[in-house]
Design a protein around this motif. Structure first.
Motif, mmCIF file in Angstrom:
data_model
loop_
_atom_site.group_PDB
_atom_site.id
_atom_site.type_symbol
_atom_site.label_atom_id
_atom_site.label_comp_id
_atom_site.label_asym_id
_atom_site.label_seq_id
_atom_site.Cartn_x
_atom_site.Cartn_y
_atom_site.Cartn_z
ATOM 1 N N UNK A 230 54.352 -20.164 -80.685
ATOM 2 C CA UNK A 230 53.898 -18.895 -80.118
ATOM 3 C C UNK A 230 54.717 -18.589 -78.868
ATOM 4 N N UNK A 231 55.877 -17.979 -79.062
ATOM 5 C CA UNK A 231 56.800 -17.720 -77.957
ATOM 6 C C UNK A 231 56.528 -16.333 -77.386
ATOM 7 N N UNK A 238 55.571 -19.482 -69.575
ATOM 8 C CA UNK A 238 54.157 -19.205 -69.865
ATOM 9 C C UNK A 238 53.449 -20.395 -70.506
ATOM 10 N N UNK A 239 54.198 -21.279 -71.161
ATOM 11 C CA UNK A 239 53.613 -22.490 -71.723
ATOM 12 C C UNK A 239 53.016 -22.351 -73.106
ATOM 13 N N UNK A 241 54.400 -21.977 -75.948
ATOM 14 C CA UNK A 241 55.154 -22.612 -77.025
ATOM 15 C C UNK A 241 55.437 -24.084 -76.753
ATOM 16 N N UNK A 242 54.686 -24.710 -75.858
ATOM 17 C CA UNK A 242 54.975 -26.098 -75.504
ATOM 18 C C UNK A 242 54.730 -27.029 -76.684
ATOM 19 N N UNK A 243 55.683 -27.909 -76.916
ATOM 20 C CA UNK A 243 55.584 -28.965 -77.928
ATOM 21 C C UNK A 243 55.979 -30.263 -77.249
ATOM 22 N N UNK A 244 54.973 -31.070 -76.851
ATOM 23 C CA UNK A 244 55.263 -32.275 -76.093
ATOM 24 C C UNK A 244 56.007 -31.913 -74.819
ATOM 25 N N UNK A 245 57.174 -32.512 -74.566
ATOM 26 C CA UNK A 245 57.924 -32.197 -73.338
ATOM 27 C C UNK A 245 58.776 -30.939 -73.451
ATOM 28 N N UNK A 246 58.781 -30.300 -74.613
ATOM 29 C CA UNK A 246 59.686 -29.175 -74.847
ATOM 30 C C UNK A 246 58.951 -27.842 -74.804
ATOM 31 N N UNK A 247 59.649 -26.829 -74.298
ATOM 32 C CA UNK A 247 59.236 -25.444 -74.477
ATOM 33 C C UNK A 247 60.169 -24.864 -75.538
ATOM 34 N N UNK A 248 59.602 -24.532 -76.689
ATOM 35 C CA UNK A 248 60.419 -24.191 -77.843
ATOM 36 C C UNK A 248 61.301 -22.979 -77.572
ATOM 37 N N UNK A 249 60.819 -22.020 -76.771
ATOM 38 C CA UNK A 249 61.612 -20.814 -76.512
ATOM 39 C C UNK A 249 62.844 -21.109 -75.670
ATOM 40 N N UNK A 250 62.800 -22.181 -74.887
ATOM 41 C CA UNK A 250 63.874 -22.492 -73.945
ATOM 42 C C UNK A 250 64.663 -23.717 -74.382
ATOM 43 N N UNK A 251 63.981 -24.804 -74.698
ATOM 44 C CA UNK A 251 64.643 -26.036 -75.124
ATOM 45 C C UNK A 251 65.048 -25.961 -76.590
ATOM 46 N N UNK A 252 64.385 -25.131 -77.364
ATOM 47 C CA UNK A 252 64.701 -24.879 -78.762
ATOM 48 C C UNK A 252 65.138 -23.431 -78.895
#
Length: 269
Positions: A230-231, A238-239, A241-252
């Motif tokens: 949910x980006x 905003x948090x 899309x957080x997946x563990x230590x990753x923010x999917x919109x930024x790290x993915x």
């Protein structure tokens, strides 16, 4: 930035491709695997991956499935309608990496997952001499759910890409496989010790596909998966899309299987 719809194409009963031209200064050119935030005033904003060519002379192309109010409204856009575009955001598939020079490529798509991978195929075909064997494995629920069937046929006929298709259920005289896309993994061309894999589709499919690719001998850090969460902001602030230590919109959204395997094994609540 404001964009106008140049054209729209119905891909399936609930999937539409929209072609956008800038109505003012364009956003920077998205790279294969990146996404933009498409905004409709009074409706909302949604993260949609690039599904067209990554080139400054090309329009923005996004393939959208109607699954909620925003995406349904995007699918209903007509020629001349305007949409706001933010971006591009996220980590791409890294096709500029010199480690890919001479590599064999496995491109594995499930359902709508072919849309973010189409820019990869465009780039690979434009630079075909740079790569070794290229295999595309495509799965869908049914033949009428397959995206871009004319392009699949054209790529297959060209001989530049080995294309294998499968569906969960088929009509009579369906000429391809029936079953899940992971059963196509043994058909990969090339050598596993020099293969890079790009995977996108439903999360369950990606888990099984990545495990099958690694089980075949492809190194986990060379299996790149494109995640969907949910980006909402695109900046990792905003948090949502957080997946563990990753923010999917930024790290993915593109991440190595070696980094996310344990996280994707956790059941969502």
């Amino acid at each position: 930035m404001r964009y106008r719809v140049r054209a729209h194409f119905r891909e399936t009963h609930d999937v539409v491709t929209v072609v956008l031209d800038p109505a003012e200064e364009p956003v920077p050119v998205p790279r294969p695997g990146q996404f933009c935030m498409l905004w409709l005033p009074g409706v909302g904003e949604s993260a949609i991956s690039l599904s067209g060519r990554s080139h400054p002379d090309e329009p923005l192309v996004h393939t959208v499935r109607a699954v909620g109010p925003v995406t349904a409204a995007l699918c209903a856009l007509g020629v001349g309608d305007e949409v706001g575009v933010r971006g591009p955001f996220g980590r791409d598939f890294g096709l500029d990496d010199p480690d890919l020079d001479g590599a064999d490529l496995a491109i594995v798509a499930g359902g709508l997952g072919l849309a973010p991978l189409r820019p990869v195929l465009y780039r690979v075909l434009d630079e075909r001499d740079r790569f070794g064997e290229v295999t595309l494995l495509v799965g869908a629920r049914a033949p009428e759910e397959l995206l871009y069937p004319d392009e699949l046929e054209r790529w297959s006929r060209s001989g530049a890409v080995a294309v294998f298709q499968t569906v969960d259920r088929a009509w009579p005289n369906w000429p391809h496989e029936v079953g899940v896309v992971t059963q196509l993994v043994p058909l990969l061309r090339g050598r596993v010790d020099r293969t890079w894999a790009f995977v996108c589709g439903p999360e369950l499919m990606m888990r099984y596909a990545a495990r099958s690719l690694v089980g075949r001998g492809i190194r986990p850090e060379r299996v790149l998966v494109s995640l969907e969460r949910n980006m909402q902001c695109g900046f990792g602030l905003c948090g949502h899309c957080q997946l563990g230590p990753f923010f999917v919109c930024h790290d993915g959204p593109v991440l190595e299987w070696s980094r996310v395997e344990s996280l994707m094994a956790v059941r969502e609540r």
